[in-house]
Write a protein that holds these residues in place. Sequence first.
Motif, short mmCIF file in Angstrom:
data_model
loop_
_atom_site.label_atom_id
_atom_site.label_comp_id
_atom_site.label_asym_id
_atom_site.label_seq_id
_atom_site.Cartn_x
_atom_site.Cartn_y
_atom_site.Cartn_z
N GLU A 147 0.99 -1.50 -0.25
CA GLU A 147 0.16 0.45 0.07
C GLU A 147 0.94 0.76 0.25
N LEU A 148 2.01 0.76 0.90
CA LEU A 148 2.84 2.41 0.91
C LEU A 148 3.12 2.76 -0.42
N ARG A 196 4.40 7.37 -15.88
CA ARG A 196 2.64 7.61 -17.40
C ARG A 196 1.72 8.73 -16.57
N GLU A 197 1.37 8.48 -15.32
CA GLU A 197 0.14 8.45 -14.82
C GLU A 197 0.77 8.72 -13.03
N PRO A 198 1.27 9.24 -12.54
CA PRO A 198 1.58 9.71 -10.85
C PRO A 198 0.26 9.14 -9.81
N THR A 199 0.67 9.12 -9.28
CA THR A 199 0.28 8.40 -7.90
C THR A 199 -0.16 9.33 -7.04
N ASP A 200 -0.70 9.07 -5.50
CA ASP A 200 -0.64 9.40 -4.40
C ASP A 200 -0.10 8.75 -3.84
N ASP A 201 1.22 8.02 -4.00
CA ASP A 201 1.20 7.11 -2.47
C ASP A 201 2.84 7.48 -2.90
N LEU A 202 3.88 7.06 -1.97
CA LEU A 202 5.58 7.13 -2.03
C LEU A 202 6.11 7.09 -3.42
N LEU A 203 5.87 5.69 -4.34
CA LEU A 203 6.48 5.79 -5.69
C LEU A 203 6.10 7.35 -6.25
N ALA A 225 13.23 1.34 -4.61
CA ALA A 225 11.92 0.78 -4.29
C ALA A 225 12.15 -0.22 -3.99
N TYR A 226 13.06 -1.44 -4.73
CA TYR A 226 13.26 -2.48 -3.95
C TYR A 226 13.84 -2.69 -2.71
N LEU A 227 14.86 -1.45 -2.53
CA LEU A 227 15.54 -1.57 -0.55
C LEU A 227 14.85 -1.90 0.00
N LEU A 228 13.26 -0.38 -0.65
CA LEU A 228 11.88 -0.01 0.29
C LEU A 228 11.65 -1.43 0.94
N LEU A 229 11.43 -2.21 -0.17
CA LEU A 229 10.49 -3.30 -0.10
C LEU A 229 11.69 -4.51 0.42
#
Length: 392
Positions: A147-148, A196-203, A225-229
Amino acid sequence: MPRGYALDPAPTYARLRRERPVTQVALPSGQKAWLVTSYAHVRALVTDPRISSDHTHPNLPMLAPLRPEDIDTPHEPVNTLVGLDPPEHSAPRRSVIAEFTVRRIQEMRPRIQEIVDGCVDELIAAGPGSDLVSTVAVSVPSQVLSELLGVNPPDREFFHVRASKMLGRTTSPQERRTAMMELAIFINGLLIEKDREPTDDLLGRLIVNNRETKVFTHQGLLHMAYLLLVAGNETTANMISLGTTGLLENPHVLAELKADPSLIGRTVEELLRYFTISDVLVRVAKEDIEIEGATIRANDGVLLCLGSANRDETIFEDPDKLDIHRGTRHHMAFGYGIHQCLGQNLARAELEIVFTTLFARLPNLRLAKPLAELPFKFDSNTYGLHELPVQW
């Protein structure tokens, strides 16, 4: 160095702290490195500018021998955030640190509670004797991170299954490598989609901000992103299983927590200190360093032993005792200095909610097997449990 007891670090650490807190050791990889075991020296060296975190350095200590498949498949070493030194480290860390503030995590707590409730429901539905690792410990951080990061709901099962494979007891090395590669490919596609279409989340927010700051290349975003995961998944999963075991093996401590749930914050801090699941930080000296009568030469590998530092009797009274009244937050379970864990506020929130919910809903929770029969991760760099069968 083998553990004498599953819930304690290697007993050799205590002897080294007394006799040789800075000593040269041989590693399974064939390398030699300096092992630092005392709290004072670990804390000093972790912030010493003469010590490098560069993970591409050829002398970086390797905690396991190189496997044949690694030799046969050469690749360029890559640095993620944890492997960068100042000044290169500063801008990438600033770009993501706002996502993990106390305020931001506080806003996430209601959703984390919903996720934990669902996972405990799954544990209860599976019945007595079921595995707390697969139902709760791995599932909670996997769902929270999906989700994050902004993983679409239809893709979260794929995300969770790969995360579980990476931590699974029966997963072969090849299967683990395949799961890691599949996750990297998945995250790469996710980044392209959000670009292409930014969303309101961390990434999504990271991508939008990066258009102005230019801190990351696409590959840099992928590595972040992979490190955070990986960092946020395995560590929290292991702390949930170990923390549950630690409390069940110390019933007087658990009774105090049940009687006064306001002790949960102190309890989590003490469990973090007590277990210190990420035992060592790997570093390389950039210059000669004289310390405790030893000379660490430039380019020597250095192992900063957090697990030993957090059991240092000169800092923590009766350190081998699980004491939730200790009230200390100066442990180093999250590291220290510029590389201190980014996600520590999120980890604390997840642990507090999991333990509070678990023991409120299952007050008679207990181990389904004796401690000696539990499959601990004795062969892993990040300590934990492969499985934790429980009953109630």
